[in-house]
Structures are given as C-alpha cells and as structure tokens.
Design a protein around this motif. Structure first.
Motif, PDB file in Angstrom:
ATOM      1  N   ALA A 264      -2.290   8.150   3.146  1.00  0.00           N
ATOM      2  CA  ALA A 264      -1.624   6.916   3.569  1.00  0.00           C
ATOM      3  C   ALA A 264      -2.561   6.042   4.400  1.00  0.00           C
ATOM      4  O   ALA A 264      -2.664   4.828   4.155  1.00  0.00           O
ATOM      5  CB  ALA A 264      -0.361   7.245   4.364  1.00  0.00           C
ATOM      6  N   LEU A 265      -3.231   6.626   5.350  1.00  0.00           N
ATOM      7  CA  LEU A 265      -4.123   5.847   6.214  1.00  0.00           C
ATOM      8  C   LEU A 265      -5.321   5.306   5.438  1.00  0.00           C
ATOM      9  O   LEU A 265      -5.765   4.179   5.679  1.00  0.00           O
ATOM     10  CB  LEU A 265      -4.572   6.689   7.406  1.00  0.00           C
ATOM     11  CG  LEU A 265      -3.448   7.024   8.394  1.00  0.00           C
ATOM     12  CD1 LEU A 265      -3.924   8.051   9.422  1.00  0.00           C
ATOM     13  CD2 LEU A 265      -2.922   5.778   9.081  1.00  0.00           C
ATOM     14  N   THR A 266      -5.826   6.089   4.506  1.00  0.00           N
ATOM     15  CA  THR A 266      -6.936   5.625   3.672  1.00  0.00           C
ATOM     16  C   THR A 266      -6.499   4.438   2.823  1.00  0.00           C
ATOM     17  O   THR A 266      -7.208   3.436   2.724  1.00  0.00           O
ATOM     18  CB  THR A 266      -7.455   6.764   2.764  1.00  0.00           C
ATOM     19  OG1 THR A 266      -7.896   7.843   3.593  1.00  0.00           O
ATOM     20  CG2 THR A 266      -8.595   6.299   1.875  1.00  0.00           C
ATOM     21  N   GLU A 267      -5.335   4.538   2.228  1.00  0.00           N
ATOM     22  CA  GLU A 267      -4.821   3.437   1.398  1.00  0.00           C
ATOM     23  C   GLU A 267      -4.628   2.183   2.241  1.00  0.00           C
ATOM     24  O   GLU A 267      -4.995   1.084   1.826  1.00  0.00           O
ATOM     25  CB  GLU A 267      -3.509   3.842   0.732  1.00  0.00           C
ATOM     26  CG  GLU A 267      -3.010   2.878  -0.294  1.00  0.00           C
ATOM     27  CD  GLU A 267      -3.939   2.687  -1.486  1.00  0.00           C
ATOM     28  OE1 GLU A 267      -3.958   1.571  -2.026  1.00  0.00           O
ATOM     29  OE2 GLU A 267      -4.634   3.634  -1.871  1.00  0.00           O
ATOM     30  N   CYS A 268      -4.052   2.336   3.424  1.00  0.00           N
ATOM     31  CA  CYS A 268      -3.859   1.185   4.306  1.00  0.00           C
ATOM     32  C   CYS A 268      -5.205   0.572   4.701  1.00  0.00           C
ATOM     33  O   CYS A 268      -5.349  -0.655   4.692  1.00  0.00           O
ATOM     34  CB  CYS A 268      -3.072   1.586   5.557  1.00  0.00           C
ATOM     35  SG  CYS A 268      -1.333   1.900   5.243  1.00  0.00           S
ATOM     36  N   ALA A 269      -6.165   1.409   5.019  1.00  0.00           N
ATOM     37  CA  ALA A 269      -7.501   0.906   5.412  1.00  0.00           C
ATOM     38  C   ALA A 269      -8.170   0.166   4.258  1.00  0.00           C
ATOM     39  O   ALA A 269      -8.771  -0.892   4.461  1.00  0.00           O
ATOM     40  CB  ALA A 269      -8.374   2.063   5.881  1.00  0.00           C
ATOM     41  N   LEU A 270      -8.044   0.693   3.043  1.00  0.00           N
ATOM     42  CA  LEU A 270      -8.644   0.037   1.878  1.00  0.00           C
ATOM     43  C   LEU A 270      -7.996  -1.317   1.619  1.00  0.00           C
ATOM     44  O   LEU A 270      -8.685  -2.308   1.349  1.00  0.00           O
ATOM     45  CB  LEU A 270      -8.503   0.934   0.637  1.00  0.00           C
ATOM     46  CG  LEU A 270      -9.384   2.174   0.614  1.00  0.00           C
ATOM     47  CD1 LEU A 270      -9.018   3.067  -0.566  1.00  0.00           C
ATOM     48  CD2 LEU A 270     -10.857   1.792   0.568  1.00  0.00           C
ATOM     49  N   ILE A 271      -6.688  -1.366   1.708  1.00  0.00           N
ATOM     50  CA  ILE A 271      -5.959  -2.617   1.476  1.00  0.00           C
ATOM     51  C   ILE A 271      -6.342  -3.641   2.542  1.00  0.00           C
ATOM     52  O   ILE A 271      -6.593  -4.813   2.240  1.00  0.00           O
ATOM     53  CB  ILE A 271      -4.431  -2.382   1.481  1.00  0.00           C
ATOM     54  CG1 ILE A 271      -4.012  -1.519   0.304  1.00  0.00           C
ATOM     55  CG2 ILE A 271      -3.671  -3.691   1.487  1.00  0.00           C
ATOM     56  CD1 ILE A 271      -4.136  -2.177  -1.043  1.00  0.00           C
ATOM     57  N   MET A 272      -6.413  -3.204   3.785  1.00  0.00           N
ATOM     58  CA  MET A 272      -6.735  -4.135   4.860  1.00  0.00           C
ATOM     59  C   MET A 272      -8.195  -4.612   4.764  1.00  0.00           C
ATOM     60  O   MET A 272      -8.483  -5.757   5.097  1.00  0.00           O
ATOM     61  CB  MET A 272      -6.478  -3.486   6.230  1.00  0.00           C
ATOM     62  CG  MET A 272      -5.012  -3.119   6.465  1.00  0.00           C
ATOM     63  SD  MET A 272      -3.854  -4.470   6.189  1.00  0.00           S
ATOM     64  CE  MET A 272      -4.196  -5.468   7.591  1.00  0.00           C
ATOM     65  N   ALA A 273      -9.073  -3.759   4.276  1.00  0.00           N
ATOM     66  CA  ALA A 273     -10.490  -4.148   4.128  1.00  0.00           C
ATOM     67  C   ALA A 273     -10.644  -5.215   3.045  1.00  0.00           C
ATOM     68  O   ALA A 273     -11.550  -6.055   3.123  1.00  0.00           O
ATOM     69  CB  ALA A 273     -11.330  -2.922   3.783  1.00  0.00           C
ATOM     70  N   GLU A 274      -9.747  -5.210   2.048  1.00  0.00           N
ATOM     71  CA  GLU A 274      -9.806  -6.206   0.977  1.00  0.00           C
ATOM     72  C   GLU A 274      -9.370  -7.580   1.453  1.00  0.00           C
ATOM     73  O   GLU A 274      -9.673  -8.570   0.818  1.00  0.00           O
ATOM     74  CB  GLU A 274      -8.915  -5.768  -0.184  1.00  0.00           C
ATOM     75  CG  GLU A 274      -9.417  -4.544  -0.913  1.00  0.00           C
ATOM     76  CD  GLU A 274      -8.444  -4.052  -1.962  1.00  0.00           C
ATOM     77  OE1 GLU A 274      -7.367  -4.678  -2.149  1.00  0.00           O
ATOM     78  OE2 GLU A 274      -8.745  -3.030  -2.597  1.00  0.00           O
TER      79      GLU A 274
ATOM     80  N   ALA B 104       0.841  -1.204   0.000  1.00  0.00           N
ATOM     81  CA  ALA B 104       0.000   0.000   0.000  1.00  0.00           C
ATOM     82  C   ALA B 104       0.870   1.246   0.000  1.00  0.00           C
ATOM     83  O   ALA B 104       0.618   2.201  -0.749  1.00  0.00           O
ATOM     84  CB  ALA B 104      -0.933  -0.006   1.217  1.00  0.00           C
ATOM     85  N   LEU B 105       1.907   1.248   0.826  1.00  0.00           N
ATOM     86  CA  LEU B 105       2.795   2.409   0.895  1.00  0.00           C
ATOM     87  C   LEU B 105       3.601   2.575  -0.384  1.00  0.00           C
ATOM     88  O   LEU B 105       3.859   3.698  -0.813  1.00  0.00           O
ATOM     89  CB  LEU B 105       3.724   2.296   2.098  1.00  0.00           C
ATOM     90  CG  LEU B 105       3.053   2.405   3.463  1.00  0.00           C
ATOM     91  CD1 LEU B 105       4.065   2.166   4.567  1.00  0.00           C
ATOM     92  CD2 LEU B 105       2.356   3.735   3.629  1.00  0.00           C
ATOM     93  N   ALA B 106       3.977   1.472  -1.008  1.00  0.00           N
ATOM     94  CA  ALA B 106       4.746   1.553  -2.254  1.00  0.00           C
ATOM     95  C   ALA B 106       3.937   2.226  -3.357  1.00  0.00           C
ATOM     96  O   ALA B 106       4.503   2.830  -4.264  1.00  0.00           O
ATOM     97  CB  ALA B 106       5.193   0.164  -2.692  1.00  0.00           C
ATOM     98  N   ALA B 107       2.611   2.114  -3.265  1.00  0.00           N
ATOM     99  CA  ALA B 107       1.751   2.734  -4.272  1.00  0.00           C
ATOM    100  C   ALA B 107       1.646   4.247  -4.070  1.00  0.00           C
ATOM    101  O   ALA B 107       1.197   4.958  -4.961  1.00  0.00           O
ATOM    102  CB  ALA B 107       0.354   2.110  -4.225  1.00  0.00           C
ATOM    103  N   LEU B 108       2.064   4.721  -2.921  1.00  0.00           N
ATOM    104  CA  LEU B 108       2.026   6.153  -2.633  1.00  0.00           C
ATOM    105  C   LEU B 108       3.338   6.801  -3.063  1.00  0.00           C
ATOM    106  O   LEU B 108       4.326   6.126  -3.299  1.00  0.00           O
ATOM    107  CB  LEU B 108       1.821   6.373  -1.128  1.00  0.00           C
ATOM    108  CG  LEU B 108       0.569   5.729  -0.532  1.00  0.00           C
ATOM    109  CD1 LEU B 108       0.606   5.845   0.987  1.00  0.00           C
ATOM    110  CD2 LEU B 108      -0.687   6.351  -1.095  1.00  0.00           C
ATOM    111  N   GLY B 109       3.361   8.089  -3.119  1.00  0.00           N
ATOM    112  CA  GLY B 109       4.590   8.797  -3.462  1.00  0.00           C
ATOM    113  C   GLY B 109       5.593   8.759  -2.326  1.00  0.00           C
ATOM    114  O   GLY B 109       5.246   8.465  -1.173  1.00  0.00           O
ATOM    115  N   PRO B 110       6.861   9.078  -2.626  1.00  0.00           N
ATOM    116  CA  PRO B 110       7.907   9.036  -1.602  1.00  0.00           C
ATOM    117  C   PRO B 110       7.641   9.987  -0.428  1.00  0.00           C
ATOM    118  O   PRO B 110       7.941   9.654   0.709  1.00  0.00           O
ATOM    119  CB  PRO B 110       9.180   9.439  -2.345  1.00  0.00           C
ATOM    120  CG  PRO B 110       8.829   9.593  -3.766  1.00  0.00           C
ATOM    121  CD  PRO B 110       7.366   9.408  -3.941  1.00  0.00           C
TER     122      PRO B 110
END
Length: 168
Positions: free
Chosen positions: A157-167, A114-120
């Motif tokens: 970042a937190l939204t992306e992590c939450a979405l990934i974890m919900a999947e 999830a973090l890798a999909a975000l910018g640096p």
C-alpha cells in the motif's frame, strides 16, 4: 498542413456524436453543465489516447469512456464531501485557502485511486493503520492474520501511494 488521421477521426466522431453524448450525459447527470464538462473530458481523453482511427463503434466507445469519467466525478465528489465534513467536525475552525483545499482533495483522490488498485485486504489493513491508528500487531489480531501478512500488505500500500504521488 493536413490534420493527422487521428485528429481527422476525432473531428468526425465529434461532429457525428457530440450532441448525442451530451444528451445522453444530461439524462444521466440531470445537469447540463456537468454533462457538458464530462462530454468535453471524454473527447480530451480520446484525443490523448491517440487511437481514434481504430474506433469502430463510436457511441459505445464514447459511452464507456464517459461512464468512467462520471464514476470518477462521483468518487471525487464523495471524497470532497467526506473531507469537508471532517474539516467541519474539527473542534477548532481551520482556515484553508481554496487552492490548498483543491490540492488536498486532489491528493486524496489520487490516494483513493492507488488504494482502489489494491485488493480489499490491503485496503483494509492500510485504513486500519493510517486512519484508525492501529499498530500492525493490533491489525493482525483484529483480522486474524500474521504480523508478516500485515507488514507485507502495508509495504504494498505504501509503495503504491509513493509511486502515485511521485508521478504527480
């Protein structure tokens, strides 16, 4: 009942190129068992993609998919090693079952993706907050950005992590 054209294409590609892929991976990984695992996972990935009929250059396609799987394997191994190292560094020994350890490592791998999909910058802000324990204000000062920028990146970042974890 005749096999679908996708399944038939997979069968053809497997018969013609599996031994080549296995040998290629064995040379890259220097381990027959890992090569066999990645070769298997490559065909599983292609089977799931449902596009085997459209593959025009099977070896190029297989190599591309396998490279991605090898990178995922190295990343997972690095995450697992870092986790085990941090666990060993704890002052009190911590007893964790193998099942829990596997779940924790899988969660860490998922968060890493999830973090890798975000910018640096978003990655950096997230790590400063969640790993280093800095406040948003401290992060803003350290990175010389506004507090609003830090908050915006943390929400992403937190939204992306939450979405990934919900999947999961």
């Amino acid at each position: 009942m005749p096999p679908s054209s996708h399944t038939a294409a997979i069968g053809r590609i497997y018969a013609q190129h599996h031994s080549w892929l296995y040998g290629w991976l064995k040379g890259k990984l220097n381990n027959a068992c890992d090569a066999a695992d990645v070769a298997h996972d490559t065909f599983v990935r292609i089977l799931a993609a449902r596009n085997a009929v459209q593959i025009r250059e099977p070896r190029d396609y297989l190599a591309t998919v396998a490279r991605g799987l090898v990178i995922d394997r190295y990343r997972r191994n690095a995450i697992e090693a870092a986790y085990l190292e941090s666990l060993a560094a704890r002052p009190e020994p911590t007893a964790i079952s193998e099942e829990d350890k596997a779940l924790i490592i899988e969660t860490l791998v998922t968060v890493d993706k999830a973090l890798a999909a975000l910018g640096p910058r978003t990655q950096r802000i997230f790590m400063l907050s969640q790993i280093d324990g800095l406040t948003y204000q401290q992060i803003a000062v350290q990175l010389k950005v506004s507090l609003t920028t830090v908050k915006k990146h943390m929400v992403r970042a937190l939204t992306e992590c939450a979405l990934i974890m919900a999947e999961r």
